[in-house]
Write a protein that holds these residues in place. Structure first.
Motif, PDB file in Angstrom:
ATOM      1  N   LYS A   1     -15.146   4.302   6.045  1.00  0.00           N
ATOM      2  CA  LYS A   1     -15.986   3.769   7.117  1.00  0.00           C
ATOM      3  C   LYS A   1     -15.680   2.282   7.224  1.00  0.00           C
ATOM      4  N   LEU A   2     -15.361   1.835   8.414  1.00  0.00           N
ATOM      5  CA  LEU A   2     -14.898   0.467   8.626  1.00  0.00           C
ATOM      6  C   LEU A   2     -16.044  -0.490   8.934  1.00  0.00           C
ATOM      7  N   SER A   3     -15.777  -1.772   8.735  1.00  0.00           N
ATOM      8  CA  SER A   3     -16.711  -2.824   9.098  1.00  0.00           C
ATOM      9  C   SER A   3     -15.916  -4.000   9.637  1.00  0.00           C
ATOM     10  N   GLY A   4     -16.563  -4.870  10.395  1.00  0.00           N
ATOM     11  CA  GLY A   4     -15.921  -6.117  10.811  1.00  0.00           C
ATOM     12  C   GLY A   4     -15.736  -6.281  12.291  1.00  0.00           C
ATOM     13  N   VAL A   5     -15.208  -5.287  12.996  1.00  0.00           N
ATOM     14  CA  VAL A   5     -15.025  -5.386  14.442  1.00  0.00           C
ATOM     15  C   VAL A   5     -15.420  -4.067  15.071  1.00  0.00           C
ATOM     16  N   LYS A   6     -15.773  -4.115  16.356  1.00  0.00           N
ATOM     17  CA  LYS A   6     -16.131  -2.881  17.057  1.00  0.00           C
ATOM     18  C   LYS A   6     -14.906  -1.998  17.253  1.00  0.00           C
ATOM     19  N   LYS A   7     -13.837  -2.570  17.823  1.00  0.00           N
ATOM     20  CA  LYS A   7     -12.620  -1.797  18.087  1.00  0.00           C
ATOM     21  C   LYS A   7     -11.408  -2.698  17.939  1.00  0.00           C
ATOM     22  N   THR A   8     -10.322  -2.125  17.442  1.00  0.00           N
ATOM     23  CA  THR A   8      -9.057  -2.841  17.355  1.00  0.00           C
ATOM     24  C   THR A   8      -7.944  -1.808  17.205  1.00  0.00           C
ATOM     25  N   ARG A   9      -6.697  -2.264  17.175  1.00  0.00           N
ATOM     26  CA  ARG A   9      -5.548  -1.367  16.960  1.00  0.00           C
ATOM     27  C   ARG A   9      -4.860  -1.758  15.670  1.00  0.00           C
ATOM     28  N   GLY A  10      -4.314  -0.781  14.992  1.00  0.00           N
ATOM     29  CA  GLY A  10      -3.594  -1.028  13.756  1.00  0.00           C
ATOM     30  C   GLY A  10      -3.546   0.235  12.925  1.00  0.00           C
ATOM     31  N   ASP A  11      -3.317   0.073  11.629  1.00  0.00           N
ATOM     32  CA  ASP A  11      -3.341   1.243  10.761  1.00  0.00           C
ATOM     33  C   ASP A  11      -4.002   0.918   9.431  1.00  0.00           C
ATOM     34  N   ILE A  12      -4.565   1.949   8.823  1.00  0.00           N
ATOM     35  CA  ILE A  12      -5.261   1.830   7.543  1.00  0.00           C
ATOM     36  C   ILE A  12      -4.453   2.595   6.508  1.00  0.00           C
ATOM     37  N   ASN A  13      -4.122   1.922   5.426  1.00  0.00           N
ATOM     38  CA  ASN A  13      -3.381   2.549   4.335  1.00  0.00           C
ATOM     39  C   ASN A  13      -4.117   2.357   3.016  1.00  0.00           C
ATOM     40  N   LEU A  14      -3.889   3.266   2.085  1.00  0.00           N
ATOM     41  CA  LEU A  14      -4.342   3.110   0.706  1.00  0.00           C
ATOM     42  C   LEU A  14      -3.109   3.053  -0.174  1.00  0.00           C
ATOM     43  N   VAL A  15      -3.114   2.139  -1.153  1.00  0.00           N
ATOM     44  CA  VAL A  15      -2.010   2.033  -2.106  1.00  0.00           C
ATOM     45  C   VAL A  15      -2.563   2.389  -3.487  1.00  0.00           C
ATOM     46  N   TYR A  16      -1.955   3.373  -4.113  1.00  0.00           N
ATOM     47  CA  TYR A  16      -2.337   3.800  -5.458  1.00  0.00           C
ATOM     48  C   TYR A  16      -1.411   3.136  -6.475  1.00  0.00           C
ATOM     49  N   TYR A  17      -1.974   2.648  -7.568  1.00  0.00           N
ATOM     50  CA  TYR A  17      -1.212   2.022  -8.661  1.00  0.00           C
ATOM     51  C   TYR A  17      -1.497   2.785  -9.944  1.00  0.00           C
ATOM     52  N   ASP A  18      -0.469   2.925 -10.809  1.00  0.00           N
ATOM     53  CA  ASP A  18      -0.697   3.618 -12.079  1.00  0.00           C
ATOM     54  C   ASP A  18      -0.413   2.716 -13.272  1.00  0.00           C
ATOM     55  N   THR A  19      -0.620   3.262 -14.459  1.00  0.00           N
ATOM     56  CA  THR A  19      -0.499   2.499 -15.701  1.00  0.00           C
ATOM     57  C   THR A  19       0.937   2.075 -16.005  1.00  0.00           C
ATOM     58  N   GLN A  20       1.944   2.731 -15.404  1.00  0.00           N
ATOM     59  CA  GLN A  20       3.348   2.366 -15.641  1.00  0.00           C
ATOM     60  C   GLN A  20       3.883   1.368 -14.617  1.00  0.00           C
ATOM     61  N   GLY A  21       3.023   0.870 -13.729  1.00  0.00           N
ATOM     62  CA  GLY A  21       3.467  -0.102 -12.730  1.00  0.00           C
ATOM     63  C   GLY A  21       4.004   0.522 -11.456  1.00  0.00           C
ATOM     64  N   ASN A  22       3.907   1.841 -11.309  1.00  0.00           N
ATOM     65  CA  ASN A  22       4.351   2.506 -10.084  1.00  0.00           C
ATOM     66  C   ASN A  22       3.269   2.385  -9.019  1.00  0.00           C
ATOM     67  N   SER A  23       3.685   2.414  -7.755  1.00  0.00           N
ATOM     68  CA  SER A  23       2.726   2.396  -6.658  1.00  0.00           C
ATOM     69  C   SER A  23       3.226   3.301  -5.547  1.00  0.00           C
ATOM     70  N   LYS A  24       2.292   3.805  -4.750  1.00  0.00           N
ATOM     71  CA  LYS A  24       2.634   4.659  -3.612  1.00  0.00           C
ATOM     72  C   LYS A  24       1.613   4.399  -2.518  1.00  0.00           C
ATOM     73  N   GLU A  25       2.111   4.194  -1.285  1.00  0.00           N
ATOM     74  CA  GLU A  25       1.252   3.880  -0.149  1.00  0.00           C
ATOM     75  C   GLU A  25       1.104   5.104   0.749  1.00  0.00           C
ATOM     76  N   TYR A  26      -0.126   5.336   1.218  1.00  0.00           N
ATOM     77  CA  TYR A  26      -0.433   6.474   2.082  1.00  0.00           C
ATOM     78  C   TYR A  26      -1.181   6.001   3.316  1.00  0.00           C
ATOM     79  N   GLU A  27      -0.784   6.525   4.483  1.00  0.00           N
ATOM     80  CA  GLU A  27      -1.471   6.184   5.720  1.00  0.00           C
ATOM     81  C   GLU A  27      -2.686   7.092   5.895  1.00  0.00           C
TER      82      GLU A  27
END
Length: 135
Positions: free
Chosen positions: A52-78
């Motif tokens: 659930k977003l906050s800050g502006v009523k409407k805008t354009r762009g994309d939302i991603n989550l980046v997962y990090y693990d204990t070995q320093g690996n990361s993976k980004e998901y849209e």
């Protein structure tokens, strides 16, 4: 857990995501991967994300989550892309490639569209991530 994280070009997945790897589907004796946990519930690698977003009523762009693990690996998901509104809740099922037991941090990223309002600010009011027997 010994196959992950996948190489940069990704692991060819079985089922729903197999069509994301058209070149690999042409190979002979191709190996395919299915994310599962080591023990029950086996669906813990599938996560349902609500944002659930906050800050502006409407805008354009994309939302991603980046997962990090204990070995320093990361993976980004849209999670969402295009017109975004703080009135909406964005929901996505993610088949993560970072073992949930080894996840150290999950980062929220908002990428503003080039022609969006320059002053626009956007954040996450809530981020809920559910994992378990029903994914």
């Amino acid at each position: 857990g010994t196959c992950f994280p996948c190489p940069q070009e990704g692991c060819p997945m079985m089922g729903h995501y197999a069509d994301r790897f058209p070149e690999k589907l042409k190979r002979v004796d191709q190996k395919y991967f299915l994310n599962t946990a080591a023990d029950e519930p086996f669906a813990t690698w599938r996560q349902k994300v609500f944002i659930k977003l906050s800050g502006v009523k409407k805008t354009r762009g994309d939302i991603n989550l980046v997962y990090y693990d204990t070995q320093g690996n990361s993976k980004e998901y849209e999670v969402a892309s295009g017109d975004l509104s703080q009135d909406d809740v964005y929901t996505e099922y993610l088949d993560v490639e970072i073992n949930p037991k080894n996840t150290t941090k999950i980062e929220f990223l908002w990428n503003k569209a080039i022609f969006s309002l320059l002053w626009a600010r956007l954040g996450a009011e809530t981020v809920d991530i559910i994992q378990g027997a029903d994914g």
